[in-house]
Write an enzyme that holds these catalytic residues in place. Structure first.
Site, PDB file in Angstrom:
ATOM      1  CB  SER A   1      -0.893   0.026   1.246  1.00 60.78           C
ATOM      2  OG  SER A   1      -1.542   1.277   1.329  1.00 60.78           O
TER       3      SER A   1
ATOM      4  CE1 TYR B   1      -2.922   1.930  -6.680  1.00 59.50           C
ATOM      5  CE2 TYR B   1      -0.548   1.629  -6.773  1.00 59.50           C
ATOM      6  CZ  TYR B   1      -1.726   1.692  -6.054  1.00 59.50           C
ATOM      7  OH  TYR B   1      -1.691   1.498  -4.700  1.00 59.50           O
TER       8      TYR B   1
ATOM      9  CE  LYS C   1     -11.834   0.394  -1.518  1.00 64.37           C
ATOM     10  NZ  LYS C   1     -11.667   0.992  -2.843  1.00 64.37           N
TER      11      LYS C   1
ATOM     12  N   GLY D   1     -16.688  -3.672 -16.330  1.00 64.84           N
ATOM     13  CA  GLY D   1     -16.824  -4.257 -15.000  1.00 64.84           C
ATOM     14  C   GLY D   1     -18.034  -3.702 -14.275  1.00 64.84           C
ATOM     15  CB  ALA D   2     -21.089  -4.725 -13.410  1.00 61.98           C
ATOM     16  N   GLY D   3     -18.573  -4.539 -10.700  1.00 64.54           N
ATOM     17  CA  GLY D   3     -18.389  -4.876  -9.291  1.00 64.54           C
ATOM     18  C   GLY D   3     -18.355  -3.616  -8.433  1.00 64.54           C
ATOM     19  N   GLY D   4     -17.746  -3.765  -7.251  1.00 67.54           N
ATOM     20  CA  GLY D   4     -17.702  -2.655  -6.305  1.00 67.54           C
ATOM     21  C   GLY D   4     -16.956  -1.439  -6.838  1.00 67.54           C
ATOM     22  CB  ALA D   5     -13.818  -1.040  -8.741  1.00 62.27           C
TER      23      ALA D   5
ATOM     24  CB  SER E   1      -2.631   4.507   2.019  1.00 60.11           C
ATOM     25  OG  SER E   1      -3.501   4.288   0.934  1.00 60.11           O
TER      26      SER E   1
ATOM     27  CG  ASP F   1     -12.395   4.542  -3.832  1.00 62.10           C
ATOM     28  OD1 ASP F   1     -11.279   4.962  -3.453  1.00 62.10           O
ATOM     29  OD2 ASP F   1     -12.872   3.458  -3.459  1.00 62.10           O
TER      30      ASP F   1
HETATM   31  P1  ATR Z   1     -14.142  -4.924  -7.221  1.00 62.10           P
HETATM   32  O1  ATR Z   1     -14.600  -4.567  -5.848  1.00 62.10           O
HETATM   33  O2  ATR Z   1     -12.651  -4.784  -7.438  1.00 62.10           O
HETATM   34  O3  ATR Z   1     -14.934  -4.258  -8.295  1.00 62.10           O
HETATM   35  P2  ATR Z   1     -15.666  -7.303  -7.631  1.00 62.10           P
HETATM   36  O4  ATR Z   1     -16.839  -6.650  -6.992  1.00 62.10           O
HETATM   37  O5  ATR Z   1     -15.343  -8.731  -7.297  1.00 62.10           O
HETATM   38  O6  ATR Z   1     -14.325  -6.513  -7.341  1.00 62.10           O
HETATM   39  O7  ATR Z   1     -15.832  -7.156  -9.227  1.00 62.10           O
HETATM   40  C1  ATR Z   1     -14.876  -7.630 -10.115  1.00 62.10           C
HETATM   41  C2  ATR Z   1     -15.272  -7.216 -11.528  1.00 62.10           C
HETATM   42  O8  ATR Z   1     -14.238  -7.623 -12.441  1.00 62.10           O
HETATM   43  C3  ATR Z   1     -16.549  -7.856 -12.015  1.00 62.10           C
HETATM   44  O9  ATR Z   1     -17.197  -6.972 -12.904  1.00 62.10           O
HETATM   45  C4  ATR Z   1     -16.018  -9.086 -12.775  1.00 62.10           C
HETATM   46  O10 ATR Z   1     -16.900  -9.587 -13.756  1.00 62.10           O
HETATM   47  P3  ATR Z   1     -18.095 -10.619 -13.312  1.00 62.10           P
HETATM   48  O11 ATR Z   1     -19.138  -9.780 -12.638  1.00 62.10           O
HETATM   49  O12 ATR Z   1     -18.560 -11.198 -14.581  1.00 62.10           O
HETATM   50  O13 ATR Z   1     -17.460 -11.618 -12.384  1.00 62.10           O
HETATM   51  C5  ATR Z   1     -14.813  -8.479 -13.427  1.00 62.10           C
HETATM   52  N1  ATR Z   1     -13.813  -9.462 -13.846  1.00 62.10           N
HETATM   53  C6  ATR Z   1     -12.968 -10.156 -13.047  1.00 62.10           C
HETATM   54  N2  ATR Z   1     -12.160 -10.953 -13.790  1.00 62.10           N
HETATM   55  C7  ATR Z   1     -12.507 -10.754 -15.093  1.00 62.10           C
HETATM   56  C8  ATR Z   1     -12.025 -11.275 -16.347  1.00 62.10           C
HETATM   57  N3  ATR Z   1     -11.035 -12.155 -16.401  1.00 62.10           N
HETATM   58  N4  ATR Z   1     -12.603 -10.825 -17.490  1.00 62.10           N
HETATM   59  C9  ATR Z   1     -13.607  -9.929 -17.437  1.00 62.10           C
HETATM   60  N5  ATR Z   1     -14.110  -9.403 -16.284  1.00 62.10           N
HETATM   61  C10 ATR Z   1     -13.560  -9.798 -15.129  1.00 62.10           C
END
Ligand code: ATR
Length: 274
Positions: free
Chosen positions: A17, A219, A68, A130-134, A19, A105
């Protein structure tokens, strides 16, 4: 006797980190007396570690992966941006000893894009991978810039569609799968966790508009897979998330200390070291 306020970052892993370095540079620059440490805290130890930290007088915490969402649940009250992002990266002890949860963030990303890189996001076409937490954490600050469109593309299509639906009353947002990407975008942000392992989602040729910009929220000392994709696809700029990291830290520092550090020299220093 001078009492030094204590801050920390919790995460797992935490050894790389930046930070503590960033906050110590901010403290030095602004003449604030504080200490800032890093603590390796796996998710199952979060509850105990956070209550001990504040019981011992800690003033504020940053929480990073994978904590988080847990920090979101722990905060006594939350800012609207934290509420909507369902994640808290900053906990701040209040005068009444309650804990305010915030998420810096998204504003960190917006500040980096707009102030540091001179981008105007109004009227442009933005794609988030991507559609996760970030991803969730950056949607609102991007919509606030009034883009022409904001598309979320994800491997699991339902997650992109559902995430977009949550923000539909905040701006022109939609969700889809990578196979459905048949338009061009002026700004493409990588918010998948794939690039940490050097992987990339399948992206069609011609996805990036002329003079388009790529930005990886991750990064590293070496260019990420997505930064390299941006360079190969003739991006006007292909950036990683170091600036966002410093800007989210500056916002947390402001919440805690009421003082805004100058981020430029810190970004320059960290960039010069890689
Ligand atoms: P974070 O908090 O870092 O966003 P997360 O909530 O686990 O972590 O979300 C990870 C994201 O990366 C998701 O959108 C995941 O896609 P899925 O929802 O289909 O799982 C995406 N991701 C992770 N590995 C991937 C890969 N090899 N190719 C494409 N998308 C990927």
């Amino acid at each position: 006797m001078t009492i030094t306020d204590h801050y920390a970052v919790f995460g797992h892993p935490i050894n790389h980190s930046k930070s503590p370095r960033i906050h110590r540079l901010f403290a030095e620059q602004t003449g604030q007396a504080l200490e800032y440490t890093a603590q390796d805290v796996p998710a199952e130890q979060f509850q105990k570690a956070v209550s001990t930290f504040f019981a011992e007088g800690g003033k504020g915490l940053n929480c990073t992966v994978p904590l988080k969402e847990l920090a979101w649940g722990y905060a006594d009250h939350k800012t609207e941006r934290a509420q909507l992002s369902k994640a808290v990266n900053t906990l701040a002890r209040q005068a009444d000893d309650s804990l305010l949860g915030d998420n810096t963030d998204g504003i960190g990303l917006a500040t980096d894009l707009i102030d540091n890189h001179g981008l105007d996001l109004s009227g442009i076409r933005i794609l988030i991978l991507g559609a996760g937490g970030a991803s969730r954490g950056i949607i609102l600050p991007l919509l606030e810039q009034v883009p022409q469109t904001l598309v979320i593309a994800n491997r699991t299509v339902d997650k992109a569609v559902n995430l977009a639906a949550e923000f539909h009353n905040r701006g022109p947002i939609s969700g889809c799968g990578f196979d459905d990407l048949n338009r061009q975008f002026d700004l493409i942000l990588n918010a998948t966790s794939a690039s940490l392992s050097g992987q990339l989602p399948p992206l069609p040729a011609g996805l990036l508009a002329e003079n388009g910009v790529c930005y990886d929220l991750a990064y590293g000392n070496e260019p990420t897979a997505f930064v390299l994709w941006g360079l190969e696809n003739h991006a006007a700029k292909s950036l990683d998330g170091l600036g966002m990291l410093v800007e989210q830290a500056a916002e947390a520092f402001f919440i805690w200390r009421g003082v805004r550090p100058n981020t430029q020299p810190v970004i320059e220093l960290l960039n010069s070291e890689r």
